[in-house]
Design a protein around this motif. Structure first.
Motif, PDB file in Angstrom:
ATOM      1  N   ILE A   5       0.851  -1.188   0.000  1.00 47.99           N
ATOM      2  CA  ILE A   5       0.000   0.000   0.000  1.00 47.99           C
ATOM      3  C   ILE A   5       0.891   1.245   0.000  1.00 47.99           C
ATOM      4  O   ILE A   5       1.775   1.371   0.849  1.00 47.99           O
ATOM      5  N   PRO A   6       0.694   2.152  -0.939  1.00 48.10           N
ATOM      6  CA  PRO A   6       1.532   3.372  -0.973  1.00 48.10           C
ATOM      7  C   PRO A   6       1.428   4.168   0.331  1.00 48.10           C
ATOM      8  O   PRO A   6       0.333   4.378   0.859  1.00 48.10           O
ATOM      9  N   GLN A   7       2.547   4.603   0.843  1.00 43.33           N
ATOM     10  CA  GLN A   7       2.582   5.349   2.098  1.00 43.33           C
ATOM     11  C   GLN A   7       1.940   6.725   1.968  1.00 43.33           C
ATOM     12  O   GLN A   7       1.586   7.348   2.976  1.00 43.33           O
ATOM     13  N   GLU A   8       1.761   7.198   0.737  1.00 38.75           N
ATOM     14  CA  GLU A   8       1.144   8.513   0.542  1.00 38.75           C
ATOM     15  C   GLU A   8      -0.270   8.568   1.107  1.00 38.75           C
ATOM     16  O   GLU A   8      -0.719   9.620   1.576  1.00 38.75           O
ATOM     17  N   TYR A   9      -0.969   7.449   1.057  1.00 42.88           N
ATOM     18  CA  TYR A   9      -2.328   7.414   1.589  1.00 42.88           C
ATOM     19  C   TYR A   9      -2.330   7.676   3.096  1.00 42.88           C
ATOM     20  O   TYR A   9      -3.159   8.426   3.617  1.00 42.88           O
ATOM     21  N   TYR A  10      -1.395   7.027   3.800  1.00 43.92           N
ATOM     22  CA  TYR A  10      -1.309   7.216   5.250  1.00 43.92           C
ATOM     23  C   TYR A  10      -0.877   8.644   5.583  1.00 43.92           C
ATOM     24  O   TYR A  10      -1.369   9.235   6.555  1.00 43.92           O
ATOM     25  N   GLU A  11       0.047   9.181   4.795  1.00 42.60           N
ATOM     26  CA  GLU A  11       0.509  10.553   5.049  1.00 42.60           C
ATOM     27  C   GLU A  11      -0.608  11.564   4.821  1.00 42.60           C
ATOM     28  O   GLU A  11      -0.759  12.525   5.592  1.00 42.60           O
ATOM     29  N   ALA A  12      -1.412  11.333   3.770  1.00 39.57           N
ATOM     30  CA  ALA A  12      -2.523  12.244   3.499  1.00 39.57           C
ATOM     31  C   ALA A  12      -3.557  12.189   4.619  1.00 39.57           C
ATOM     32  O   ALA A  12      -4.093  13.226   5.045  1.00 39.57           O
ATOM     33  N   LEU A  13      -3.832  10.984   5.126  1.00 38.43           N
ATOM     34  CA  LEU A  13      -4.793  10.853   6.225  1.00 38.43           C
ATOM     35  C   LEU A  13      -4.263  11.528   7.486  1.00 38.43           C
ATOM     36  O   LEU A  13      -5.030  12.166   8.228  1.00 38.43           O
ATOM     37  N   LYS A  14      -2.962  11.404   7.718  1.00 33.11           N
ATOM     38  CA  LYS A  14      -2.366  12.030   8.904  1.00 33.11           C
ATOM     39  C   LYS A  14      -2.451  13.548   8.818  1.00 33.11           C
ATOM     40  O   LYS A  14      -2.724  14.233   9.818  1.00 33.11           O
ATOM     41  N   ILE A  15      -2.245  14.089   7.613  1.00 28.15           N
ATOM     42  CA  ILE A  15      -2.350  15.540   7.427  1.00 28.15           C
ATOM     43  C   ILE A  15      -3.773  16.019   7.689  1.00 28.15           C
ATOM     44  O   ILE A  15      -4.000  17.088   8.260  1.00 28.15           O
ATOM     45  N   ASP A  16      -4.756  15.187   7.309  1.00 24.84           N
ATOM     46  CA  ASP A  16      -6.165  15.537   7.520  1.00 24.84           C
ATOM     47  C   ASP A  16      -6.635  15.309   8.948  1.00 24.84           C
ATOM     48  O   ASP A  16      -7.811  15.520   9.259  1.00 24.84           O
ATOM     49  N   GLY A  17      -5.721  14.868   9.815  1.00 27.01           N
ATOM     50  CA  GLY A  17      -6.066  14.686  11.225  1.00 27.01           C
ATOM     51  C   GLY A  17      -6.600  13.316  11.564  1.00 27.01           C
ATOM     52  O   GLY A  17      -7.177  13.120  12.650  1.00 27.01           O
ATOM     53  N   GLY A  18      -6.411  12.351  10.674  1.00 19.93           N
ATOM     54  CA  GLY A  18      -6.888  11.001  10.945  1.00 19.93           C
ATOM     55  C   GLY A  18      -6.025  10.289  11.974  1.00 19.93           C
ATOM     56  O   GLY A  18      -4.826  10.549  12.097  1.00 19.93           O
TER      57      GLY A  18
END
Length: 288
Positions: free
Chosen positions: A179-192
């Motif tokens: 799974i690309p790490q970009e997905y996790y980074e984007a969720l973290k930026i959105d406060g997930g």
């Protein structure tokens, strides 16, 4: 070199594998269908039509074996899918000693199934086994794990899960790391949170790995024999008898044609359950 010559030349490389496949897989499968309709020994056979199938389905233990097989397959499959996912997610996180812990989880898979069965049957002894002895030290009266008709099948199923969850975990680890790490980074930026990442990224995008685990675990549960035989031999009574153990008992009794018919029935049952399940699971996969 012409196109026809090239095609013949390439097929020549496939011929040895094709011969091996035909001799050791396809031919025995065809012969098993034939000999399931005979009364045979190593030296002779008599064609009797579908009598073996009629006899097999009239066995009193068969209905119990079918029910036990489905229960065993579902329980082991569900536990391997759930525990494998949780362990896979845990072992791909930022914890220390990940490589060591992965080895510990995978190690039971390398052990002989018969050896595991014998070891756990000793550990589950009602009075002298390590499990009940440990429970007694805590003031808890342990049950007869393999002698109680209500829990014997589940006891064997839990041992199966302990031994096989390592394979499921490895498959999940491969799926999660893809799974690309970009997905996790984007969720973290959105406060997930980590929980959001697990439910909304890890679970949906590891569906191909999950589907593989479901298929492998379910088919393995339907075909299971060696662990059951090593631990209970189908007892007490018919409580832990699966279709495979019923077939083996027919072989032991010398009813080779009847046992061959049982193998054909098991093959058909696994096919009828596994192929629709595979189609259903792959239809809704999420692709990256």
């Amino acid at each position: 070199m012409t196109k026809i010559t090239m095609r013949t030349y390439s097929y020549a490389f496939l011929l040895p594998a094709g011969i091996i496949y035909f001799v050791f897989y396809l031919l025995p499968t065809i012969l098993s269908f034939f000999f399931s309709m005979t009364r045979w020994t190593l030296m002779d056979w008599d064609f009797i039509g579908f009598d073996n199938y009629v006899t097999f389905f009239s066995e009193t233990a068969l209905s119990i074996g079918f029910r036990n097989t489905i229960v065993y397959a579902v329980v082991t499959c569900v536990l391997k899918v759930v525990l494998g996912l949780l362990l896979g997610a845990f072992l791909t996180s930022g914890i220390m000693f990940k490589s060591y812990l992965r080895s510990v989880i995978f190690f039971p898979t390398l052990l002989s199934t018969i050896a595991v069965g014998i070891a756990f049957s000793m550990m589950m002894h009602p009075s002298q086994g390590m499990i009940n002895t440990s429970l007694a030290a805590l003031g808890i009266a342990g049950p007869d794990w393999l002698g109680n008709t209500k829990i014997a099948l589940l006891s064997v199923a839990f041992v199966d899960v302990w031994k096989g969850v390592g394979i499921a975990t490895v498959i999940y680890i491969a799926g999660i790391t893809a799974i690309p790490q970009e997905y996790y980074e984007a969720l973290k930026i959105d406060g997930g949170s980590s929980r959001d990442a697990f439910w909304h990224i890890t679970v949906p995008l590891s569906r191909p790995a999950m589907n593989s685990v479901i298929i492998l675990a379910f088919i393995g549960g339907l075909r299971s024999f060696d662990l059951i035989w090593a631990m209970t031999k189908g007892g007490p009574g018919f409580t832990t008898d699966l279709i495979a153990s019923i077939i083996y008992k027919q072989y032991q009794a010398g009813f080779y044609g009847l046992a061959t018919a049982g193998n054909v029935i098991l093959f058909i049952c696994v096919s009828l359950l596994a192929f629709p399940l595979y189609k259903f699971l792959t239809r809704s996969e999420v692709h990256l």
